[in-house]
Design a protein around this motif. Structure first.
Motif, PDB file in Angstrom:
ATOM      1  N   TYR A 180      43.786  32.639  36.827  1.00  0.00           N
ATOM      2  CA  TYR A 180      42.781  32.719  37.943  1.00  0.00           C
ATOM      3  C   TYR A 180      41.627  33.872  37.819  1.00  0.00           C
ATOM      4  O   TYR A 180      40.269  33.430  37.877  1.00  0.00           O
ATOM      5  CB  TYR A 180      43.212  32.490  39.443  1.00  0.00           C
ATOM      6  CG  TYR A 180      42.179  32.945  40.131  1.00  0.00           C
ATOM      7  CD1 TYR A 180      41.207  32.244  40.849  1.00  0.00           C
ATOM      8  CD2 TYR A 180      42.343  34.547  40.823  1.00  0.00           C
ATOM      9  CE1 TYR A 180      40.443  32.517  41.886  1.00  0.00           C
ATOM     10  CE2 TYR A 180      41.190  34.979  41.764  1.00  0.00           C
ATOM     11  CZ  TYR A 180      40.186  33.793  42.131  1.00  0.00           C
ATOM     12  OH  TYR A 180      39.531  34.377  43.173  1.00  0.00           O
ATOM     13  N   LEU A 181      42.051  34.863  37.421  1.00  0.00           N
ATOM     14  CA  LEU A 181      41.089  36.059  37.194  1.00  0.00           C
ATOM     15  C   LEU A 181      40.457  35.829  36.136  1.00  0.00           C
ATOM     16  O   LEU A 181      39.160  35.930  35.934  1.00  0.00           O
ATOM     17  CB  LEU A 181      41.985  37.325  37.093  1.00  0.00           C
ATOM     18  CG  LEU A 181      42.525  37.900  38.236  1.00  0.00           C
ATOM     19  CD1 LEU A 181      43.111  39.239  38.005  1.00  0.00           C
ATOM     20  CD2 LEU A 181      41.176  38.279  39.201  1.00  0.00           C
ATOM     21  N   GLU A 182      40.862  35.134  34.822  1.00  0.00           N
ATOM     22  CA  GLU A 182      40.103  35.115  33.831  1.00  0.00           C
ATOM     23  C   GLU A 182      39.109  33.989  34.206  1.00  0.00           C
ATOM     24  O   GLU A 182      37.861  34.299  33.540  1.00  0.00           O
ATOM     25  CB  GLU A 182      40.748  34.423  32.714  1.00  0.00           C
ATOM     26  CG  GLU A 182      41.745  35.439  31.937  1.00  0.00           C
ATOM     27  CD  GLU A 182      41.230  36.665  31.199  1.00  0.00           C
ATOM     28  OE1 GLU A 182      39.689  36.476  30.994  1.00  0.00           O
ATOM     29  OE2 GLU A 182      41.685  37.904  31.168  1.00  0.00           O
ATOM     30  N   ARG A 183      39.164  32.959  34.819  1.00  0.00           N
ATOM     31  CA  ARG A 183      38.110  32.292  35.126  1.00  0.00           C
ATOM     32  C   ARG A 183      37.094  32.566  36.009  1.00  0.00           C
ATOM     33  O   ARG A 183      35.889  32.509  35.839  1.00  0.00           O
ATOM     34  CB  ARG A 183      38.853  30.797  36.071  1.00  0.00           C
ATOM     35  CG  ARG A 183      39.579  29.948  35.002  1.00  0.00           C
ATOM     36  CD  ARG A 183      39.972  28.586  35.874  1.00  0.00           C
ATOM     37  NE  ARG A 183      40.715  28.934  36.887  1.00  0.00           N
ATOM     38  CZ  ARG A 183      42.085  28.894  37.105  1.00  0.00           C
ATOM     39  NH1 ARG A 183      42.786  28.839  35.955  1.00  0.00           N
ATOM     40  NH2 ARG A 183      42.794  29.137  38.063  1.00  0.00           N
ATOM     41  N   ALA A 184      37.481  33.593  36.832  1.00  0.00           N
ATOM     42  CA  ALA A 184      36.627  34.197  37.622  1.00  0.00           C
ATOM     43  C   ALA A 184      35.672  34.981  37.141  1.00  0.00           C
ATOM     44  O   ALA A 184      34.490  35.299  37.285  1.00  0.00           O
ATOM     45  CB  ALA A 184      37.452  35.114  38.931  1.00  0.00           C
ATOM     46  N   PHE A 185      36.347  35.865  36.068  1.00  0.00           N
ATOM     47  CA  PHE A 185      35.595  36.719  35.176  1.00  0.00           C
ATOM     48  C   PHE A 185      34.618  36.071  34.281  1.00  0.00           C
ATOM     49  O   PHE A 185      33.674  36.511  33.898  1.00  0.00           O
ATOM     50  CB  PHE A 185      36.412  37.887  34.386  1.00  0.00           C
ATOM     51  CG  PHE A 185      37.479  38.670  35.055  1.00  0.00           C
ATOM     52  CD1 PHE A 185      36.952  38.878  36.474  1.00  0.00           C
ATOM     53  CD2 PHE A 185      38.365  39.267  34.614  1.00  0.00           C
ATOM     54  CE1 PHE A 185      37.440  39.798  37.333  1.00  0.00           C
ATOM     55  CE2 PHE A 185      39.234  40.015  35.551  1.00  0.00           C
ATOM     56  CZ  PHE A 185      38.740  40.459  37.000  1.00  0.00           C
ATOM     57  N   ALA A 186      35.067  34.960  33.750  1.00  0.00           N
ATOM     58  CA  ALA A 186      34.232  34.002  32.956  1.00  0.00           C
ATOM     59  C   ALA A 186      32.713  33.844  33.717  1.00  0.00           C
ATOM     60  O   ALA A 186      31.774  33.207  32.979  1.00  0.00           O
ATOM     61  CB  ALA A 186      34.975  32.897  32.514  1.00  0.00           C
ATOM     62  N   THR A 187      32.765  33.644  34.901  1.00  0.00           N
ATOM     63  CA  THR A 187      31.642  33.272  35.489  1.00  0.00           C
ATOM     64  C   THR A 187      30.471  34.362  35.345  1.00  0.00           C
ATOM     65  O   THR A 187      29.153  34.234  35.571  1.00  0.00           O
ATOM     66  CB  THR A 187      31.796  33.008  37.210  1.00  0.00           C
ATOM     67  OG1 THR A 187      31.984  34.277  37.624  1.00  0.00           O
ATOM     68  CG2 THR A 187      32.696  32.079  37.401  1.00  0.00           C
ATOM     69  N   GLY A 188      30.782  35.643  35.106  1.00  0.00           N
ATOM     70  CA  GLY A 188      29.929  36.695  34.879  1.00  0.00           C
ATOM     71  C   GLY A 188      29.565  37.456  36.254  1.00  0.00           C
ATOM     72  O   GLY A 188      28.839  38.179  36.123  1.00  0.00           O
ATOM     73  N   LEU A 193      34.788  44.634  37.427  1.00  0.00           N
ATOM     74  CA  LEU A 193      35.977  44.607  37.660  1.00  0.00           C
ATOM     75  C   LEU A 193      36.489  44.255  36.303  1.00  0.00           C
ATOM     76  O   LEU A 193      37.665  44.504  35.998  1.00  0.00           O
ATOM     77  CB  LEU A 193      36.123  43.434  38.614  1.00  0.00           C
ATOM     78  CG  LEU A 193      36.018  43.813  40.165  1.00  0.00           C
ATOM     79  CD1 LEU A 193      36.075  42.933  41.247  1.00  0.00           C
ATOM     80  CD2 LEU A 193      36.975  45.035  40.437  1.00  0.00           C
ATOM     81  N   ALA A 194      36.012  43.260  35.566  1.00  0.00           N
ATOM     82  CA  ALA A 194      36.467  42.831  34.229  1.00  0.00           C
ATOM     83  C   ALA A 194      36.640  43.671  33.468  1.00  0.00           C
ATOM     84  O   ALA A 194      37.687  43.738  32.624  1.00  0.00           O
ATOM     85  CB  ALA A 194      35.480  41.466  33.663  1.00  0.00           C
ATOM     86  N   THR A 195      35.838  44.546  33.400  1.00  0.00           N
ATOM     87  CA  THR A 195      36.005  45.926  32.461  1.00  0.00           C
ATOM     88  C   THR A 195      37.249  46.627  32.683  1.00  0.00           C
ATOM     89  O   THR A 195      38.100  47.098  31.887  1.00  0.00           O
ATOM     90  CB  THR A 195      34.770  46.615  32.270  1.00  0.00           C
ATOM     91  OG1 THR A 195      33.518  45.942  31.905  1.00  0.00           O
ATOM     92  CG2 THR A 195      35.067  47.795  31.529  1.00  0.00           C
ATOM     93  N   VAL A 196      37.438  46.768  34.166  1.00  0.00           N
ATOM     94  CA  VAL A 196      38.639  47.602  34.508  1.00  0.00           C
ATOM     95  C   VAL A 196      39.759  46.882  34.108  1.00  0.00           C
ATOM     96  O   VAL A 196      40.914  47.621  33.700  1.00  0.00           O
ATOM     97  CB  VAL A 196      38.439  47.874  36.067  1.00  0.00           C
ATOM     98  CG1 VAL A 196      39.915  48.615  36.650  1.00  0.00           C
ATOM     99  CG2 VAL A 196      37.357  48.870  36.251  1.00  0.00           C
ATOM    100  N   VAL A 197      39.944  45.767  34.528  1.00  0.00           N
ATOM    101  CA  VAL A 197      41.170  45.090  34.278  1.00  0.00           C
ATOM    102  C   VAL A 197      41.448  44.676  32.810  1.00  0.00           C
ATOM    103  O   VAL A 197      42.572  44.811  32.356  1.00  0.00           O
ATOM    104  CB  VAL A 197      41.031  43.526  35.020  1.00  0.00           C
ATOM    105  CG1 VAL A 197      42.262  42.680  34.708  1.00  0.00           C
ATOM    106  CG2 VAL A 197      40.949  43.515  36.613  1.00  0.00           C
ATOM    107  N   ARG A 198      40.590  44.738  31.800  1.00  0.00           N
ATOM    108  CA  ARG A 198      40.764  44.441  30.492  1.00  0.00           C
ATOM    109  C   ARG A 198      40.914  45.471  29.697  1.00  0.00           C
ATOM    110  O   ARG A 198      41.470  45.871  28.802  1.00  0.00           O
ATOM    111  CB  ARG A 198      39.683  43.341  29.984  1.00  0.00           C
ATOM    112  CG  ARG A 198      39.727  42.158  30.546  1.00  0.00           C
ATOM    113  CD  ARG A 198      38.220  41.360  29.993  1.00  0.00           C
ATOM    114  NE  ARG A 198      38.380  39.934  30.419  1.00  0.00           N
ATOM    115  CZ  ARG A 198      37.221  39.242  30.628  1.00  0.00           C
ATOM    116  NH1 ARG A 198      35.815  39.802  30.298  1.00  0.00           N
ATOM    117  NH2 ARG A 198      37.359  37.966  31.123  1.00  0.00           N
TER     118      ARG A 198
END
Length: 226
Positions: A180-188, A193-198
């Protein structure tokens, strides 16, 4: 008269000896095993094999019993060290460890100040370690450490309870919600948040607690002249 000052009933022949210490010990064991919902004067009396009315000579209300239980845990918290930083660090670590041994403790701290003798003794040790530091720094510094610890241990205890309730540990929960998070981050829409998680550090609970505590103590240190 508060429970701390009220004398216990005098000894008298009875089928089972009784004291506040025995009552509180039984209540703590019940809470450790099954949470605060397992604690009542009736259940404590049953654990001690006495009638509930016998407890009222020692404790007037359940609130008094909870106060005594909290103070019993504070007897396990012994801040020590050389200088203010070591003592505040010791206070934080010892409080966290006590909350891990007694999960219910995290539910009863953080409100109005506890005034039991063990709690006061710990507070005395901490304030004494701040000797020489201005009171306008000492008071908010101790309050900040206590607030940090309460927030941290409540978060950790909540995670423990969630694991028991759901049957999923933190890693399993992350695996379930990862797609779910990957799909949310893929929206840009969430680049920070994506940088922090990854790319951010993934600390375990001990590292998270101690790193945050060091940040806090560093900030307090900046307010204290050499």
């Amino acid at each position: 008269m508060l429970v701390w000052e009220r004398p216990e009933p005098s000894d008298r022949p009875a089928p089972a000896p009784l004291s506040r210490e025995r009552i509180v010990g039984a209540a703590v064991r019940l809470a450790d095993a099954d949470g605060l919902e397992a604690v009542s004067l009736r259940k404590v009396a049953a654990a001690l094999e006495v009638g509930p009315m016998r407890l009222y000579g020692y404790i007037a209300t359940k609130d008094e019993l909870l106060d005594l239980m909290v103070d019993a845990v504070y007897a396990e918290i012994r801040p020590a060290g050389d200088g203010w930083r070591q003592v505040l660090h010791s206070l934080a670590e010892a409080t966290r460890q006590a909350a891990h041994r007694h999960e219910w403790f995290a539910d009863l701290i953080g409100g109005r100040p506890q005034l039991g003798p063990h709690t006061l003794a710990g507070g005395e040790a901490v304030v004494a370690a701040m000797d020489g530091v201005a009171l306008d720094v000492t008071v908010p510094a101790i309050a900040a450490v206590n607030a940090y610890v309460v927030g941290a241990v409540r978060r950790e205890i909540t995670e423990r309870r969630a694991e028991r309730a759901t049957g999923m540990d933190k890693e399993q929960w992350q695996a379930a919600y990862g797609p779910y998070l990957e799909r949310a981050f893929a929206t840009g829409r969430f680049p920070a948040l994506a940088t922090v998680v990854r790319d951010g550090p993934h600390l375990d609970p001990d590292q998270t607690f101690r790193t945050g505590l060091d940040f806090l103590l560093d900030g307090i240190g900046a307010r204290i002249p050499d």
